[in-house]
Design a protein around this motif. Structure first.
Motif, short mmCIF file in Angstrom:
data_model
loop_
_atom_site.label_atom_id
_atom_site.label_comp_id
_atom_site.label_asym_id
_atom_site.label_seq_id
_atom_site.Cartn_x
_atom_site.Cartn_y
_atom_site.Cartn_z
N LYS A 76 -1.69 9.15 6.59
CA LYS A 76 -3.19 8.96 5.80
C LYS A 76 -4.10 8.48 6.49
O LYS A 76 -5.33 9.08 6.17
CB LYS A 76 -2.62 8.17 4.66
CG LYS A 76 -3.56 7.94 3.57
CD LYS A 76 -3.63 8.93 2.57
CE LYS A 76 -4.24 8.45 1.32
NZ LYS A 76 -4.49 9.41 0.23
N GLU A 77 -3.90 7.49 7.34
CA GLU A 77 -4.96 6.62 8.01
C GLU A 77 -4.98 7.09 9.58
O GLU A 77 -6.34 6.88 9.76
CB GLU A 77 -4.60 5.49 7.94
CG GLU A 77 -4.50 4.88 6.30
CD GLU A 77 -4.00 3.38 6.44
OE1 GLU A 77 -4.21 2.60 7.50
OE2 GLU A 77 -3.45 2.93 5.29
N VAL A 78 -4.41 7.80 10.17
CA VAL A 78 -4.52 7.91 11.70
C VAL A 78 -5.02 9.45 11.60
O VAL A 78 -4.39 10.40 11.08
CB VAL A 78 -3.30 8.01 12.61
CG1 VAL A 78 -3.46 8.33 14.04
CG2 VAL A 78 -2.80 6.35 12.54
N VAL A 86 0.95 -1.23 0.09
CA VAL A 86 0.03 -0.11 -0.02
C VAL A 86 0.99 1.05 -0.14
O VAL A 86 0.67 2.13 -0.56
CB VAL A 86 -1.02 -0.09 1.24
CG1 VAL A 86 -1.80 1.12 1.12
CG2 VAL A 86 -1.73 -1.04 1.23
N TYR A 87 1.81 1.29 0.78
CA TYR A 87 2.87 2.45 0.88
C TYR A 87 4.36 1.95 0.60
O TYR A 87 5.05 1.48 1.47
CB TYR A 87 2.81 2.92 2.15
CG TYR A 87 1.51 3.41 2.74
CD1 TYR A 87 0.80 4.62 2.08
CD2 TYR A 87 0.62 2.59 3.61
CE1 TYR A 87 -0.38 4.99 2.60
CE2 TYR A 87 -0.57 3.11 3.92
CZ TYR A 87 -1.15 4.23 3.41
OH TYR A 87 -2.43 4.54 3.80
N LYS A 141 -3.00 -3.05 12.46
CA LYS A 141 -3.85 -3.18 11.22
C LYS A 141 -3.51 -4.02 9.93
O LYS A 141 -4.17 -4.72 9.32
CB LYS A 141 -4.26 -1.78 10.80
CG LYS A 141 -5.24 -1.60 9.54
CD LYS A 141 -5.36 -0.16 9.01
CE LYS A 141 -6.13 -0.24 7.86
NZ LYS A 141 -6.66 1.12 7.27
N TYR A 142 -2.17 -3.74 9.81
CA TYR A 142 -1.40 -4.43 8.48
C TYR A 142 -0.85 -5.86 8.99
O TYR A 142 -0.24 -6.40 8.27
CB TYR A 142 -0.41 -3.47 7.96
CG TYR A 142 -1.19 -2.29 6.99
CD1 TYR A 142 -1.78 -2.68 5.83
CD2 TYR A 142 -1.37 -1.30 7.46
CE1 TYR A 142 -2.60 -1.70 5.16
CE2 TYR A 142 -2.03 -0.14 6.86
CZ TYR A 142 -2.43 -0.24 5.57
OH TYR A 142 -3.30 0.45 5.13
N GLU A 156 -0.85 1.03 16.07
CA GLU A 156 -2.20 0.90 15.39
C GLU A 156 -1.92 0.37 13.84
O GLU A 156 -2.69 -0.40 13.40
CB GLU A 156 -3.09 2.02 15.54
CG GLU A 156 -3.58 2.21 16.74
CD GLU A 156 -4.37 1.24 17.40
OE1 GLU A 156 -5.32 0.47 16.66
OE2 GLU A 156 -4.02 0.95 18.54
N ILE A 157 -0.92 1.02 13.21
CA ILE A 157 -0.86 0.82 11.85
C ILE A 157 -0.33 -0.58 11.52
O ILE A 157 -0.75 -1.40 10.93
CB ILE A 157 0.20 1.73 11.25
CG1 ILE A 157 -0.56 3.03 11.09
CG2 ILE A 157 0.76 1.31 9.83
CD1 ILE A 157 -1.78 3.05 10.25
N ARG A 217 4.21 7.12 6.22
CA ARG A 217 2.96 7.40 5.50
C ARG A 217 1.64 7.19 5.73
O ARG A 217 0.70 7.69 5.66
CB ARG A 217 3.37 6.79 4.09
CG ARG A 217 4.76 7.62 3.26
CD ARG A 217 4.98 6.78 2.17
NE ARG A 217 6.30 7.38 1.35
CZ ARG A 217 6.80 6.72 0.58
NH1 ARG A 217 6.55 5.49 0.09
NH2 ARG A 217 7.97 7.24 -0.10
N ALA A 218 1.64 5.74 6.43
CA ALA A 218 0.36 5.38 6.84
C ALA A 218 -0.19 6.20 7.93
O ALA A 218 -1.47 6.44 7.85
CB ALA A 218 0.68 3.91 6.98
#
Length: 86
Positions: free
Chosen positions: A23-25, A7-8, A69-70, A65-66, A19-20
């Protein structure tokens, strides 16, 4: 499950995680930007040192958290507290 590095894309996992986070947090970009500002100032006063430590804790929580998630398992040897305290 989607891989974080798909994804990144990046050769450096830290860059992909940042990057995540951006973008996501929610508020992730602000955390990383404030951390960049506070890092050189952390030794100038006690207050900046506290600000830096709080931002670092927020960044580490967002990183966790990232990673959850991944399901990023290649991260075992990567220290969350890679910033050296003097």
């Amino acid at each position: 499950m989607t891989r974080l590095l798909d994804v990144y894309p990046s050769k450096n996992p830290r860059v992909a995680v940042n990057r995540a986070i951006r973008k996501e947090v929610p508020g992730g970009a602000e955390i990383l930007d404030a951390l960049a500002v506070a890092a050189p100032l952390r030794y100038t006063s006690y207050s900046w040192g506290r600000v830096y430590k709080n931002l670092l804790a927020a960044r580490n929580a967002a990183t966790q958290e990232i990673l959850k998630k991944y399901e990023f398992v290649d991260f075992e040897n990567w220290s969350q507290n890679d910033e050296h305290e003097d």
